[in-house]
Write a protein that holds these residues in place. Sequence first.
Motif, short mmCIF file in Angstrom:
data_model
loop_
_atom_site.label_atom_id
_atom_site.label_comp_id
_atom_site.label_asym_id
_atom_site.label_seq_id
_atom_site.Cartn_x
_atom_site.Cartn_y
_atom_site.Cartn_z
N PRO A 6 0.76 -0.99 -0.14
CA PRO A 6 0.03 -0.14 -0.17
C PRO A 6 0.85 1.16 -0.03
CG PRO A 6 -0.95 -1.63 1.52
CD PRO A 6 0.39 -2.20 1.05
N SER A 7 1.97 1.16 0.42
CA SER A 7 2.91 2.38 0.64
C SER A 7 3.68 2.78 -0.89
CB SER A 7 4.27 2.11 1.50
OG SER A 7 4.90 1.07 1.10
N GLN A 8 3.38 1.87 -1.84
CA GLN A 8 3.79 2.00 -3.39
C GLN A 8 2.95 2.47 -4.08
OE1 GLN A 8 5.32 -2.03 -3.81
NE2 GLN A 8 7.54 -1.23 -3.53
N LEU A 9 3.35 3.09 -5.41
CA LEU A 9 2.43 3.48 -6.22
C LEU A 9 2.42 2.61 -7.58
CD1 LEU A 9 2.91 7.35 -6.22
CD2 LEU A 9 0.83 6.12 -5.25
N PHE A 10 3.53 2.15 -7.74
CA PHE A 10 4.02 1.36 -8.93
C PHE A 10 4.72 0.01 -8.66
CE2 PHE A 10 3.96 5.84 -10.19
CZ PHE A 10 2.96 5.66 -11.03
N CYS A 11 4.66 -1.08 -9.52
CA CYS A 11 5.19 -2.36 -9.05
C CYS A 11 6.75 -2.39 -9.58
CB CYS A 11 4.36 -3.44 -9.71
SG CYS A 11 4.20 -3.25 -11.58
N ASN A 12 6.97 -1.54 -10.60
CA ASN A 12 8.41 -1.55 -10.95
C ASN A 12 8.60 -0.21 -11.75
OD1 ASN A 12 7.43 -1.72 -13.78
ND2 ASN A 12 7.39 -4.07 -13.46
N ARG A 13 9.70 0.17 -12.20
CA ARG A 13 10.13 1.43 -13.02
C ARG A 13 9.36 1.68 -14.18
NH1 ARG A 13 16.26 1.20 -12.84
NH2 ARG A 13 16.09 -0.13 -10.98
N ASP A 14 9.23 0.35 -14.95
CA ASP A 14 8.50 0.37 -16.44
C ASP A 14 7.20 1.10 -16.30
OD1 ASP A 14 10.93 -0.52 -17.68
OD2 ASP A 14 10.36 -2.56 -17.26
#
Length: 69
Positions: free
Chosen positions: A44-52
């Motif tokens: 939940p603290s992230q916005l995206f799963c990876n840089r791509d």
Amino acid sequence: MSDIVDNSNVIVDMFTDAALKLARQDHFINRDGHCLFCDESIEPSQLFCNRDCRDDYEKVERLKRIQGK
């Protein structure tokens, strides 16, 4: 007759107006535990799963702004 201070104030006002316009267009991002681009489950603290996904999301958002959407 305008001097250099008057001219610089006009430029500052233009940048300020542009920044305010962009700030009003931004939307709130809901952190619901899913990637904003591909909807994969993430912390939940992230916005995206990876840089791509982050990069692709930013490209799509930039195109939306350019197209006026």
